[in-house]
Write a protein that holds these residues in place. Sequence first.
Motif, PDB file in Angstrom:
ATOM      1  N   LYS A   1      43.926  12.189 -75.892  1.00  0.00           N
ATOM      2  CA  LYS A   1      44.283  13.592 -75.914  1.00  0.00           C
ATOM      3  C   LYS A   1      45.254  13.947 -74.787  1.00  0.00           C
ATOM      4  CE  LYS A   1      42.361  18.279 -76.045  1.00  0.00           C
ATOM      5  NZ  LYS A   1      43.767  18.642 -75.929  1.00  0.00           N
ATOM      6  N   ARG A   2      45.039  13.344 -73.635  1.00  0.00           N
ATOM      7  CA  ARG A   2      45.853  13.646 -72.469  1.00  0.00           C
ATOM      8  C   ARG A   2      47.334  13.359 -72.749  1.00  0.00           C
ATOM      9  NH1 ARG A   2      47.113  11.061 -67.754  1.00  0.00           N
ATOM     10  NH2 ARG A   2      46.433   9.120 -68.717  1.00  0.00           N
ATOM     11  N   LEU A   3      47.580  12.134 -73.217  1.00  0.00           N
ATOM     12  CA  LEU A   3      48.961  11.754 -73.500  1.00  0.00           C
ATOM     13  C   LEU A   3      49.529  12.543 -74.678  1.00  0.00           C
ATOM     14  CD1 LEU A   3      48.913   9.903 -71.323  1.00  0.00           C
ATOM     15  CD2 LEU A   3      49.238   7.958 -72.851  1.00  0.00           C
ATOM     16  N   ARG A   4      48.712  12.691 -75.678  1.00  0.00           N
ATOM     17  CA  ARG A   4      49.167  13.410 -76.871  1.00  0.00           C
ATOM     18  C   ARG A   4      49.654  14.796 -76.478  1.00  0.00           C
ATOM     19  NH1 ARG A   4      46.353  12.371 -81.035  1.00  0.00           N
ATOM     20  NH2 ARG A   4      47.822  12.925 -82.669  1.00  0.00           N
ATOM     21  N   ASP A   5      48.908  15.475 -75.644  1.00  0.00           N
ATOM     22  CA  ASP A   5      49.309  16.818 -75.243  1.00  0.00           C
ATOM     23  C   ASP A   5      50.641  16.798 -74.498  1.00  0.00           C
ATOM     24  OD1 ASP A   5      47.143  17.884 -76.430  1.00  0.00           O
ATOM     25  OD2 ASP A   5      45.953  18.112 -74.600  1.00  0.00           O
ATOM     26  N   ARG A   6      50.789  15.819 -73.641  1.00  0.00           N
ATOM     27  CA  ARG A   6      52.054  15.726 -72.904  1.00  0.00           C
ATOM     28  C   ARG A   6      53.211  15.499 -73.865  1.00  0.00           C
ATOM     29  NH1 ARG A   6      50.157  11.808 -68.501  1.00  0.00           N
ATOM     30  NH2 ARG A   6      52.068  10.662 -68.993  1.00  0.00           N
ATOM     31  N   VAL A   7      52.973  14.612 -74.830  1.00  0.00           N
ATOM     32  CA  VAL A   7      54.027  14.333 -75.808  1.00  0.00           C
ATOM     33  C   VAL A   7      54.366  15.585 -76.607  1.00  0.00           C
ATOM     34  CG1 VAL A   7      54.560  13.092 -77.921  1.00  0.00           C
ATOM     35  CG2 VAL A   7      53.487  11.896 -76.006  1.00  0.00           C
ATOM     36  N   LEU A   8      53.333  16.250 -77.098  1.00  0.00           N
ATOM     37  CA  LEU A   8      53.557  17.462 -77.885  1.00  0.00           C
ATOM     38  C   LEU A   8      54.357  18.483 -77.090  1.00  0.00           C
ATOM     39  CD1 LEU A   8      52.456  16.635 -80.399  1.00  0.00           C
ATOM     40  CD2 LEU A   8      50.204  17.547 -79.762  1.00  0.00           C
ATOM     41  N   ALA A   9      54.012  18.598 -75.826  1.00  0.00           N
ATOM     42  CA  ALA A   9      54.730  19.556 -74.988  1.00  0.00           C
ATOM     43  C   ALA A   9      56.201  19.169 -74.876  1.00  0.00           C
ATOM     44  CB  ALA A   9      54.091  19.617 -73.606  1.00  0.00           C
TER      45      ALA A   9
END
Lengths: 339, 339
Positions: B30-38
């Motif tokens: 989730k951590r990385l995914r959120d960064r990517v989405l941002a």
Amino acid sequence: VATIKEVAKRAGVSVGTVSNVLGGSVTVSKRLRDRVLAAIKDLDYYPNQVARSLKIRQTNMIAVIVSDLTNPFHIQMVRGAEDAAWRNNYLPVTFNSDSRVDRERQVVTALRGRRVDGIVLLPAAPDAGKNEHICALKDSGVPIVCLDHELHGLDLDCVVRDNFNGALQSVRHLASLGHRYIALLNVEPHHPASRDHYLVYRQALSDEGLEFVDPFAVSAPAGDAAYLAAKSVLESAKRPSAFFTAGAPLAIAVLRALKALNLRCPEDVSLVTVDDPVFSEILRPRPTSLAQPCYEIGWKGVELLLQRIADPHAKPVRMVLEPTLHIRESSAAPAAARA
Amino acid sequence: VATIKEVAKRAGVSVGTVSNVLGGSVTVSKRLRDRVLAAIKDLDYYPNQVARSLKIRQTNMIAVIVSDLTNPFHIQMVRGAEDAAWRNNYLPVTFNSDSRVDRERQVVTALRGRRVDGIVLLPAAPDAGKNEHICALKDSGVPIVCLDHELHGLDLDCVVRDNFNGALQSVRHLASLGHRYIALLNVEPHHPASRDHYLVYRQALSDEGLEFVDPFAVSAPAGDAAYLAAKSVLESAKRPSAFFTAGAPLAIAVLRALKALNLRCPEDVSLVTVDDPVFSEILRPRPTSLAQPCYEIGWKGVELLLQRIADPHAKPVRMVLEPTLHIRESSAAPAAARA
DNA sequence: TTGAAAGCGCTAACAG
DNA sequence: CTGTTAGCGCTTTCAA
């Protein structure tokens, strides 16, 4: 499916050479070129445009989006756009938003990913403020030209038709025939062109020194409502001797009303209408009508788009195209003038 | 325009990770995914489908080619095909060959290079033998389904309409109303459907025990020729009390003939016609008509295409769709039966 | 002229 | 779970 590498191998040359015979700027010796051509034919090779597009960063496709494929006007614009695209060596791909903004958004999103070189767009929501997807598209640098509308505040190239001169011509034609009282059957009041038609109608009347009779200017969407509206006008004590209608459905309504009242066209009442490519062919009497430059809108639209692609920073252009009055059977001098 | 690499950099991850949040089968924390989405949002990143298509060797586009965009039947097929494609997550791109084989050839050639995943095609030259470009296309392995026609000797999937049951229903409807003499106004003799209509018409008459009167079965393309043909039938000594027409233009011709002879519809003569999406709306009386399953042809066409894509070696399917009789105002019991 | 090679932007192993 | 990397098929320098 064959690739360039296989062609190269079969011809005993490098891929670079194949690429060059395929249209590179570099010339290839006749000997090698012939071998390559033969290999291409043997392998039934078609260059992969997907790979090519990726490399050269352009797809040679332009998208044509219209909002209603069942609308003959839109069809003509599509045809014009297609012909112009083919002529300029672009592949026109057309889409139909079906008047749904969400569908239009889907199309536009897909197109962005697909990297089309440009878009001519007949917007689904020309007035409403729901056009951020168009705005985002524009901001992302995709060349767009807008057909038949100007998008509020978006500052795009656009090609629109002139409702003024056309309606003016129509009323003048009627006036020159000798008509003194000319009625207007307009599209529904909130339609974008409604106000234009009304204003021009009044303008033309006053230009010609004709009296404006308020109850002679009516509007209705189509069908029975339009029929009733036309009928009520024709039943006035001082019946007008001519009608200008803002579209084929409205002209049909007038014709129905005339028939119901046992009046003839053009003997008793003349009719001039905004043209419709389909109905004009089948209506009797053949309607005198204002042909809309739809095919040309599509054509000019892609020409504008191509210019925009060539020079992304030029100032947006607004092009306006004129309708043409086709005089046919439904307009004639009024009975009074002939008597 | 941003690339996946830039997104990766901004999010501080690898491109593989970005690709995975974008829809890979691998899960991302989730951590990385959120960064990517941002990062995606910040950069207004749209994945380059051209590159993607090159890699995965499919474009997720299906082409819809029709031969005449001004034909309302074709439009409905396009709409059906579009809706089915969207629903199945394919991008429908439509083309208009404008009834010109050379234009169709251009389109098909372009499509081959563009690597569309499949094509639904309403051929420009369904009968003529000039279809090697289609044949070559098929041989090259592009899935094709043919709409509204079967291509001679090509053994493609196709979806066509049933002219038999529909015409049969129409004549039966008239017979059941009590009509004894039913005329036929057919399309021009060399039209593909002409023979079918004629045969079914005779079949239906004999099924119902009605007399076939040779001069009551006429044909004409449209317009004045059709009007004259209808008129001559209606002027026969023993005038038929009903008409079956093979299309809206022909129905209009009959209506004109009736008016000219001072006959009423349906009081004096009933009318059933093959439906037309445009004219049915505006004709008065509203015509009893045989609605053609055009939207469904388009829809089923792409469904068939998707099956074919899934299983390229399955046996070609021939799907036939039925028209529907819509009983409206133009058909009623004959005067004799009511008297 | 010709060939070799470096990517275009992305996905899908594969290794860590 | 995450990063690295080898291509997909083509064009286009750059050397030879």
